[in-house]
Design a protein around this motif. Structure first.
Motif, PDB file in Angstrom:
ATOM      1  N   GLY A 193      12.285  -1.608  -7.619  1.00  0.00           N
ATOM      2  CA  GLY A 193      13.612  -1.012  -7.739  1.00  0.00           C
ATOM      3  C   GLY A 193      14.055  -0.318  -6.475  1.00  0.00           C
ATOM      4  O   GLY A 193      13.879  -0.828  -5.362  1.00  0.00           O
ATOM      5  N   ASP A 194      14.599   0.892  -6.613  1.00  0.00           N
ATOM      6  CA  ASP A 194      15.160   1.627  -5.483  1.00  0.00           C
ATOM      7  C   ASP A 194      14.102   2.133  -4.508  1.00  0.00           C
ATOM      8  O   ASP A 194      14.446   2.624  -3.430  1.00  0.00           O
ATOM      9  CB  ASP A 194      15.991   2.815  -5.985  1.00  0.00           C
ATOM     10  CG  ASP A 194      17.264   2.367  -6.687  1.00  0.00           C
ATOM     11  OD1 ASP A 194      17.670   1.211  -6.483  1.00  0.00           O
ATOM     12  OD2 ASP A 194      17.839   3.169  -7.445  1.00  0.00           O
ATOM     13  N   GLN A 195      12.825   2.009  -4.866  1.00  0.00           N
ATOM     14  CA  GLN A 195      11.769   2.436  -3.952  1.00  0.00           C
ATOM     15  C   GLN A 195      11.670   1.495  -2.757  1.00  0.00           C
ATOM     16  O   GLN A 195      11.138   1.857  -1.706  1.00  0.00           O
ATOM     17  CB  GLN A 195      10.429   2.490  -4.708  1.00  0.00           C
ATOM     18  CG  GLN A 195       9.320   3.221  -3.960  1.00  0.00           C
ATOM     19  CD  GLN A 195       8.009   3.205  -4.717  1.00  0.00           C
ATOM     20  OE1 GLN A 195       7.962   2.875  -5.906  1.00  0.00           O
ATOM     21  NE2 GLN A 195       6.935   3.562  -4.043  1.00  0.00           N
ATOM     22  N   MET A 196      12.206   0.298  -2.915  1.00  0.00           N
ATOM     23  CA  MET A 196      12.170  -0.721  -1.859  1.00  0.00           C
ATOM     24  C   MET A 196      13.591  -1.111  -1.458  1.00  0.00           C
ATOM     25  O   MET A 196      14.442  -1.362  -2.310  1.00  0.00           O
ATOM     26  CB  MET A 196      11.416  -1.956  -2.357  1.00  0.00           C
ATOM     27  CG  MET A 196      11.643  -3.222  -1.554  1.00  0.00           C
ATOM     28  SD  MET A 196      11.060  -3.122   0.157  1.00  0.00           S
ATOM     29  CE  MET A 196       9.280  -3.125  -0.090  1.00  0.00           C
ATOM     30  N   ARG A 253       0.836  -1.211   0.000  1.00  0.00           N
ATOM     31  CA  ARG A 253       0.000   0.000   0.000  1.00  0.00           C
ATOM     32  C   ARG A 253       0.863   1.249   0.000  1.00  0.00           C
ATOM     33  O   ARG A 253       0.610   2.200  -0.734  1.00  0.00           O
ATOM     34  CB  ARG A 253      -0.919  -0.017   1.223  1.00  0.00           C
ATOM     35  CG  ARG A 253      -1.813   1.210   1.347  1.00  0.00           C
ATOM     36  CD  ARG A 253      -2.712   1.096   2.561  1.00  0.00           C
ATOM     37  NE  ARG A 253      -3.687   0.029   2.376  1.00  0.00           N
ATOM     38  CZ  ARG A 253      -4.392  -0.523   3.372  1.00  0.00           C
ATOM     39  NH1 ARG A 253      -4.201  -0.127   4.628  1.00  0.00           N
ATOM     40  NH2 ARG A 253      -5.274  -1.469   3.116  1.00  0.00           N
ATOM     41  N   ALA A 254       1.904   1.254   0.841  1.00  0.00           N
ATOM     42  CA  ALA A 254       2.798   2.412   0.921  1.00  0.00           C
ATOM     43  C   ALA A 254       3.536   2.629  -0.405  1.00  0.00           C
ATOM     44  O   ALA A 254       3.678   3.774  -0.873  1.00  0.00           O
ATOM     45  CB  ALA A 254       3.799   2.215   2.056  1.00  0.00           C
ATOM     46  N   LEU A 255       3.994   1.533  -1.005  1.00  0.00           N
ATOM     47  CA  LEU A 255       4.671   1.646  -2.310  1.00  0.00           C
ATOM     48  C   LEU A 255       3.723   2.225  -3.351  1.00  0.00           C
ATOM     49  O   LEU A 255       4.125   3.039  -4.193  1.00  0.00           O
ATOM     50  CB  LEU A 255       5.175   0.275  -2.747  1.00  0.00           C
ATOM     51  CG  LEU A 255       6.358  -0.278  -1.954  1.00  0.00           C
ATOM     52  CD1 LEU A 255       6.545  -1.767  -2.250  1.00  0.00           C
ATOM     53  CD2 LEU A 255       7.643   0.483  -2.278  1.00  0.00           C
ATOM     54  N   GLY A 256       2.474   1.810  -3.299  1.00  0.00           N
ATOM     55  CA  GLY A 256       1.476   2.333  -4.229  1.00  0.00           C
ATOM     56  C   GLY A 256       1.248   3.819  -4.071  1.00  0.00           C
ATOM     57  O   GLY A 256       0.847   4.506  -5.024  1.00  0.00           O
ATOM     58  N   ARG A 257       1.515   4.338  -2.877  1.00  0.00           N
ATOM     59  CA  ARG A 257       1.397   5.777  -2.612  1.00  0.00           C
ATOM     60  C   ARG A 257       2.688   6.529  -2.919  1.00  0.00           C
ATOM     61  O   ARG A 257       2.798   7.728  -2.649  1.00  0.00           O
ATOM     62  CB  ARG A 257       0.999   6.009  -1.152  1.00  0.00           C
ATOM     63  CG  ARG A 257      -0.417   5.580  -0.830  1.00  0.00           C
ATOM     64  CD  ARG A 257      -1.422   6.403  -1.600  1.00  0.00           C
ATOM     65  NE  ARG A 257      -2.792   6.053  -1.251  1.00  0.00           N
ATOM     66  CZ  ARG A 257      -3.861   6.618  -1.803  1.00  0.00           C
ATOM     67  NH1 ARG A 257      -3.696   7.547  -2.737  1.00  0.00           N
ATOM     68  NH2 ARG A 257      -5.077   6.240  -1.452  1.00  0.00           N
ATOM     69  N   GLY A 258       3.680   5.803  -3.437  1.00  0.00           N
ATOM     70  CA  GLY A 258       4.928   6.450  -3.814  1.00  0.00           C
ATOM     71  C   GLY A 258       5.938   6.567  -2.695  1.00  0.00           C
ATOM     72  O   GLY A 258       6.967   7.224  -2.858  1.00  0.00           O
ATOM     73  N   TRP A 259       5.667   5.927  -1.544  1.00  0.00           N
ATOM     74  CA  TRP A 259       6.608   5.986  -0.424  1.00  0.00           C
ATOM     75  C   TRP A 259       7.814   5.093  -0.699  1.00  0.00           C
ATOM     76  O   TRP A 259       7.734   4.133  -1.466  1.00  0.00           O
ATOM     77  CB  TRP A 259       5.951   5.499   0.862  1.00  0.00           C
ATOM     78  CG  TRP A 259       4.851   6.349   1.387  1.00  0.00           C
ATOM     79  CD1 TRP A 259       4.262   7.418   0.769  1.00  0.00           C
ATOM     80  CD2 TRP A 259       4.175   6.173   2.625  1.00  0.00           C
ATOM     81  NE1 TRP A 259       3.258   7.921   1.558  1.00  0.00           N
ATOM     82  CE2 TRP A 259       3.187   7.181   2.696  1.00  0.00           C
ATOM     83  CE3 TRP A 259       4.303   5.274   3.681  1.00  0.00           C
ATOM     84  CZ2 TRP A 259       2.333   7.299   3.798  1.00  0.00           C
ATOM     85  CZ3 TRP A 259       3.457   5.385   4.772  1.00  0.00           C
ATOM     86  CH2 TRP A 259       2.485   6.404   4.824  1.00  0.00           C
ATOM     87  N   ARG A 260       8.900   5.402  -0.037  1.00  0.00           N
ATOM     88  CA  ARG A 260      10.054   4.507  -0.029  1.00  0.00           C
ATOM     89  C   ARG A 260       9.927   3.624   1.209  1.00  0.00           C
ATOM     90  O   ARG A 260       9.626   4.106   2.312  1.00  0.00           O
ATOM     91  CB  ARG A 260      11.355   5.304   0.000  1.00  0.00           C
ATOM     92  CG  ARG A 260      12.573   4.460  -0.359  1.00  0.00           C
ATOM     93  CD  ARG A 260      13.709   5.303  -0.920  1.00  0.00           C
ATOM     94  NE  ARG A 260      14.793   4.452  -1.399  1.00  0.00           N
ATOM     95  CZ  ARG A 260      15.943   4.291  -0.761  1.00  0.00           C
ATOM     96  NH1 ARG A 260      16.189   4.935   0.362  1.00  0.00           N
ATOM     97  NH2 ARG A 260      16.878   3.495  -1.260  1.00  0.00           N
ATOM     98  N   VAL A 261      10.153   2.329   1.049  1.00  0.00           N
ATOM     99  CA  VAL A 261       9.881   1.341   2.090  1.00  0.00           C
ATOM    100  C   VAL A 261      11.133   0.502   2.356  1.00  0.00           C
ATOM    101  O   VAL A 261      11.884   0.184   1.430  1.00  0.00           O
ATOM    102  CB  VAL A 261       8.713   0.413   1.659  1.00  0.00           C
ATOM    103  CG1 VAL A 261       8.518  -0.734   2.648  1.00  0.00           C
ATOM    104  CG2 VAL A 261       7.428   1.217   1.504  1.00  0.00           C
ATOM    105  N   GLY A 262      11.347   0.162   3.628  1.00  0.00           N
ATOM    106  CA  GLY A 262      12.448  -0.724   4.002  1.00  0.00           C
ATOM    107  C   GLY A 262      11.938  -1.951   4.735  1.00  0.00           C
ATOM    108  O   GLY A 262      10.983  -1.850   5.517  1.00  0.00           O
ATOM    109  N   ILE A 263      12.533  -3.099   4.469  1.00  0.00           N
ATOM    110  CA  ILE A 263      12.191  -4.340   5.165  1.00  0.00           C
ATOM    111  C   ILE A 263      13.476  -4.989   5.670  1.00  0.00           C
ATOM    112  O   ILE A 263      14.444  -5.126   4.914  1.00  0.00           O
ATOM    113  CB  ILE A 263      11.437  -5.320   4.252  1.00  0.00           C
ATOM    114  CG1 ILE A 263      10.054  -4.754   3.890  1.00  0.00           C
ATOM    115  CG2 ILE A 263      11.289  -6.695   4.916  1.00  0.00           C
ATOM    116  CD1 ILE A 263       9.245  -5.606   2.933  1.00  0.00           C
TER     117      ILE A 263
END
Length: 205
Positions: free
Chosen positions: A88-91, A58-68
């Protein structure tokens, strides 16, 4: 199915109007527009990490950068990681564990792996571009005392105001639950594993 009478329609309409008024009043009473949340998914039921990955999507869909950061799971191939790599670099994804505790059978190795994973997590928390972090199975590392609980809770509590963090794993510590903004406990009602069905690609990994 018989058609509803005009009285039934009106009663339903009045009931929903009352419910909407109550809901609108409750929403209007909330004064905080946004806040970085500390979210905990715990309990014996299946779906804790899965729900966290859903939030990440959901966060990626909103254009956020996410870390796991994965604290326990080993570096085997999973469908969720393959999917997230397409962003890609968004995650940013770090699998730091060496497998389940009963597989390694080496407490010092497990502590070293958990410590390295927490160092990665702190690095992500310090990155202002990242809006959501999933600390997958951090609860397991805390349960076995691989990491200093008070230090972890203090750091999570001191996260910056716009950062959301999701912690997953069974047996969440009471101190973490007390510090969290949202806690969901997954209940185990029925699991196919008990009927002899092994972990399946696309379902468990």
């Amino acid at each position: 199915m018989s058609e509803a009478s005009s009285d039934e329609i009106e009663r339903h309409k009045a009931k929903m109007a009352k419910r909407k008024a109550v809901q609108d009043a409750e929403v209007a009473g909330k004064s905080i527009e946004s806040k970085g949340l500390l979210i905990v998914h715990t309990g014996p039921g299946k779906g804790k990490s899965t729900a966290a990955f859903g939030l990440a999507l959901r966060a990626l869909g909103r254009g956020w950068r996410v870390g796991i950061v994965q604290f326990i799971k080993g570096a085997w191939s999973t469908g969720e990681r393959a999917a997230f790599e397409r962003f890609g670099d968004q995650m940013v994804w770090h699998t730091m564990g060496e497998g389940f505790t009963w597989e390694t059978q080496d407490r010092q190795r497990d502590i070293a792996a958990a410590t390295a994973a927490w160092t990665k997590a702190l690095g992500l928390m310090a990155d202002p571009a990242i809006r959501l972090i999933v600390l997958d199975e951090l609860n397991i590392a805390l349960r076995y005392d691989y990491l200093p609980l008070q230090e972890i809770v203090a750091a999570l509590t001191a996260r910056r105001v716009d950062l959301h963090i999701v912690v997953t794993g069974r047996n969440a510590k009471p101190e973490l639950i007390a510090a969290a903004d949202l806690v969901t406990e997954m209940a185990l009602v029925k699991h196919h594993f008990a009927a002899g069905v092994r972990a399946q690609e696309g379902i468990e990994f």
